[in-house]
Design a protein around this motif. Structure first.
Motif, short mmCIF file in Angstrom:
data_model
loop_
_atom_site.label_atom_id
_atom_site.label_comp_id
_atom_site.label_asym_id
_atom_site.label_seq_id
_atom_site.Cartn_x
_atom_site.Cartn_y
_atom_site.Cartn_z
N VAL A 158 5.42 -12.45 -7.65
CA VAL A 158 5.02 -11.40 -8.59
C VAL A 158 5.13 -10.05 -7.90
O VAL A 158 4.72 -9.90 -6.74
CB VAL A 158 3.57 -11.60 -9.08
N LEU A 159 5.68 -9.09 -8.62
CA LEU A 159 5.74 -7.71 -8.14
C LEU A 159 4.75 -6.88 -8.96
O LEU A 159 4.79 -6.90 -10.19
CB LEU A 159 7.15 -7.14 -8.32
N CYS A 160 3.85 -6.21 -8.27
CA CYS A 160 2.85 -5.39 -8.97
C CYS A 160 2.99 -3.93 -8.57
O CYS A 160 3.09 -3.61 -7.39
CB CYS A 160 1.45 -5.87 -8.60
N TYR A 161 3.02 -3.06 -9.56
CA TYR A 161 3.09 -1.62 -9.31
C TYR A 161 1.71 -0.99 -9.40
O TYR A 161 0.89 -1.36 -10.25
CB TYR A 161 3.97 -0.94 -10.35
N ILE A 162 1.47 -0.03 -8.57
CA ILE A 162 0.24 0.76 -8.66
C ILE A 162 0.51 2.10 -8.00
O ILE A 162 1.40 2.22 -7.15
CB ILE A 162 -0.95 0.02 -7.99
N GLY A 163 -0.27 3.12 -8.36
CA GLY A 163 -0.08 4.44 -7.76
C GLY A 163 -1.02 4.67 -6.59
O GLY A 163 -1.88 3.83 -6.30
N ASP A 164 -0.86 5.80 -5.92
CA ASP A 164 -1.74 6.10 -4.78
C ASP A 164 -3.18 6.27 -5.24
O ASP A 164 -4.11 5.83 -4.56
CB ASP A 164 -1.26 7.33 -4.01
N GLY A 165 -3.39 6.87 -6.40
CA GLY A 165 -4.75 7.01 -6.91
C GLY A 165 -5.40 5.66 -7.13
O GLY A 165 -6.58 5.46 -6.84
N GLY A 166 -4.62 4.72 -7.63
CA GLY A 166 -5.13 3.38 -7.93
C GLY A 166 -5.63 2.63 -6.70
O GLY A 166 -6.45 1.72 -6.82
N THR A 167 -5.16 3.06 -5.52
CA THR A 167 -5.60 2.33 -4.31
C THR A 167 -7.07 2.61 -3.98
O THR A 167 -7.63 1.98 -3.10
CB THR A 167 -4.73 2.69 -3.09
N SER A 168 -7.68 3.56 -4.70
CA SER A 168 -9.11 3.78 -4.50
C SER A 168 -9.96 2.83 -5.33
O SER A 168 -11.17 2.72 -5.12
CB SER A 168 -9.48 5.22 -4.89
#
Lengths: 372, 325
Positions: A158-168
């Motif tokens: 599975v490939l999951c996308y997330i942004g830098d903000g989401g890493t919080s």
């Protein structure tokens, strides 16, 4: 008694294949064949043309608020094609190229941003989730799908996308933690575009890189130049192969830049400098890849023009399908809440129909109500 | 037929589901080796192995978010929250996704999964182990909120919940877990979700309750009978979607009603029951409907919980007031 450094086995690397001038590192170049190389280019161009058109649709009142992906095309257009057909993709909401690659009609994206649930209906067999708006929540779904694959003994990933903000967000960390514990076939792909609306990357985390967070969860992290499509492709390809062969998860941080506003509803001049934007303009992922393909002899001026013309045509057709052929019955709002409609809901639906009738809402040829 | 308590009945339903359907997996904290803090999953790890009965790290959000992922992948996860008071750390996944995926994708994705958890007071537990917040879930479209009250209906409803194509929030009245035994048939049994039951017929007043409140409600009905008041008792079983018809038919017969629940009164399930009585049966009413519920305060620490929880005395008192009105 003693005090010494703890040695960690996990590694954190940085990968750049195409430099700023579009010159490839000979040893690292995945040397994709002409067909795939050109396909990735087409995907980026189509992504950009659709992106520009959706901004335009919003500006002319034909679509709702839109979150563009300009400047970060190499991430989704490099990462998703690096996955196999049976692998699953969990996007956030800025991965235009990922949806196109997995066969979602372009108008699906316009429908979604235009306020229609129809834009969230996946293309059949696409193994591609719809947009996830609440930040980072898709990380757990991606983790769960990879968990299911492991439980079922399937060798997919599975490939999951997330942004830098989401890493919080906690969901990001919980997903990585579970993935590490169960050694799940998960590729967590962080699109670090430097801005979460008005909050810069430095305010999300004190870590010098996002990639290094992998170490805490017991697996490798890698940072790639997110404007280098070959780097994105190669990193994901490697991580997916590792995942499918039981090697567990990988955290990839793709460093790129959000060239536009967060959405059409904000003005970035309020919170970031024009100089910063200009600096990143010179690093455009499409221009960089064009230089590489031209040097390779894969891309001529003619082909470049054909690719652009085809993208414009495809997008125009999608817009036409959105504008001219949408027939959406408002009564359908009720029809997908449960498999079997509870009596109370059926009554509310009947009441809604009476309200529409009394308001004189017109019906179309199928007997469905036409939205005003 | 076997006599069993609710813990064993739930265990039986889980065992049956794991045996019948290879897509069913159980997941939660301490459900494997420890067999669940209330022993609901006793023996299941040994029988089905760690790929079907999965001990998880301690993160409610990831258990539910992960279960959603598994359900998207076509599996049927049954996720346990150790206590409903901790499920709020997964609530964003319930509200944002569990309840919405079907509607969002126009039926393309169906999340046939169960989120089961012990709820309610009465076991002298520390804070966060006693609340009844079924109203939160009942307020969310797309969810089914089910609360059994006896071993037999617990087994049948859990089986139905696991088979349901839509998500079920399954509250288990922990005060009932080991409170009594009941005959549970050997052959697998299901019960329809969305249907309530008249568990005792009567003509003077309708008592409407569910879950752990069924026992004091039935005790109150006995007291009332001694005083010559014939109470009809409805067990909601499914709190949402609510079975309006069963309530309306009964209230139209008795003309009087009392609604009972543990959770706080304001915007509680009782408020919805009363609204439906008013909408369907106002002109049949001989008296205002009364609510016997938890008060609008946080659940007291356990030294005071017995006085907080509605009991047979409070329920009978309210019923007498309604009958005498």
């Amino acid at each position: 008694m003693s005090r010494k450094n703890i040695r960690l086995k996990e590694k954190v690397e940085r990968l750049v294949i195409l430099d700023k001038t579009g010159k490839a590192n000979e040893a690292l170049d995945p040397k994709l064949d002409d067909e795939l190389s050109l396909y990735l280019y087409k995907l980026m161009v189509q992504s950009r043309v659709l992106d520009e058109r959706m901004i335009n649709l919003q500006r002319t009142g034909k679509m709702g608020t839109y979150a563009p992906c300009r400047g970060q095309e190499a991430t989704a257009c490099g990462a998703t094609p690096a996955m196999d057909k049976d692998d699953w993709i969990a996007p956030a909401y800025r991965e235009v190229g990922s949806f196109i690659h997995r066969g979602w009609p372009m108008e699906s994206l316009i429908f979604f941003w235009g306020g229609y649930e129809e834009g969230c209906v996946p293309a059949k067999g696409s193994n591609h989730l719809p947009f996830a708006v609440p930040i980072a929540t898709q990380c757990l779904h991606a983790m769960g799908i990879s968990w299911g694959m492991k439980v079922k003994g399937e060798s997919d990933a599975v490939l999951c996308y997330i942004g830098d903000g989401g890493t919080s967000e906690g969901d990001f960390h919980e997903a990585l933690n579970f993935a590490g514990v169960y050694k799940l076939p998960l590729v967590m792909f962080v699109v670090n575009n430097h801005w979460a609306i008005s909050i810069p990357r430095e305010m999300q985390t004190a870590s010098p890189t996002i990639a290094q967070k992998a170490v805490a969860y017991g697996f490798d992290g890698i940072q790639v130049d997110g404007n280098d499509i070959l780097g994105c492709y190669a990193a994901v390809n490697e991580a997916a192969n590792k995942a499918r062969s039981g090697g567990g998860p990988t955290l990839i941080e793709a460093v790129t830049y959000r060239m536009m506003f967060h959405t059409t509803a904000d003005d970035p001049k309020k919170y970031r400098s024009e100089d910063e934007v200009k600096k990143w303009e010179k690093l455009d992922p499409i221009t960089r890849y064009e230089k590489y393909l031209t040097t390779r002899g894969t891309l001529s001026r003619n082909v470049q023009e054909d690719v652009k013309a085809e993208a414009v045509k495809l997008v125009a057709e999608a817009v036409e399908r959105y504008e001219l052929h949408r027939e959406v019955d408002p009564v359908e709002c009720f029809d997908f809440t449960y498999e079997e409609m509870p009596p109370e809901l059926a009554e509310q639906r009947e009441d809604f129909i009476r309200v529409l009738d009394e308001a004189g809402v017109k019906r179309g040829p199928r007997g469905h109500y036409l939205l005003p | 037929m076997a006599q069993m308590n609710m813990v064993k009945a739930l265990n039986t339903a889980l065992d049956e589901a794991l045996r019948e359907d290879g897509d069913v997996v159980l997941m939660g904290q301490d459900i494997g080796r420890d067999e669940g803090v209330f022993r609901v999953t006793e023996g299941l790890l040994d029988t089905y192995g760690k790929n079907r009965v999965i001990d998880t790290p301690l993160a409610e959000g990831a258990i539910i978010g992960g279960a959603i992922g598994m359900a998207l992948y076509g599996m049927k996860p049954v996720a346990e929250m150790q206590f409903s008071g901790f499920a709020f750390q997964a609530f964003h996944q319930v509200e944002n996704h569990l309840s919405r995926f079907r509607n969002r994708t126009r039926g393309f994705f169906r999340l046939g999964m169960v989120m089961r958890m012990p709820y309610g007071g009465g076991i002298r537990a520390i804070e966060h182990h006693s609340e009844s917040r079924e109203a939160y879930y009942a307020h969310t479209p797309g969810l089914q909120m089910v609360i059994p009250s006896t071993p037999r209906n617990a087994r049948a409803l859990l089986r139905s919940a696991i088979r349901s194509p839509d998500p079920v929030i399954f509250f288990e009245p922990k005060a009932v877990y080991r409170a009594f035994r009941e005959e549970v048939p050997d052959e697998p049994e299901t019960m329809p979700i969305g249907k309530s039951q008249v568990v005792q017929e009567g003509s003077d007043v309708t008592l409407i309750a569910y879950g752990a409140m069924m026992r004091p409600t039935l005790a109150a009905a006995e007291k009332l009978a001694e005083d010559g008041v014939k109470a009809e008792v409805i067990d909601l079983l499914t709190v949402s979607p609510m079975d309006t018809e069963t309530i309306a038919v009964s209230v139209q017969k008795t003309g009087r009603a009392v609604v009972i629940h543990e959770g706080p009164r304001t915007c509680g399930i009782g408020a919805e029951v009363v609204a439906r009585i008013v909408e369907t049966s106002l002109l049949y009413l001989e008296a205002p409907v009364k609510r016997v519920t938890g008060y609008d305060i946080q659940f007291p620490y356990f030294a005071r919980e017995d006085v907080y929880l509605p009991d047979a005395g409070r329920i009978a008192r309210a019923a007498h007031e309604v009958v005498k009105f």
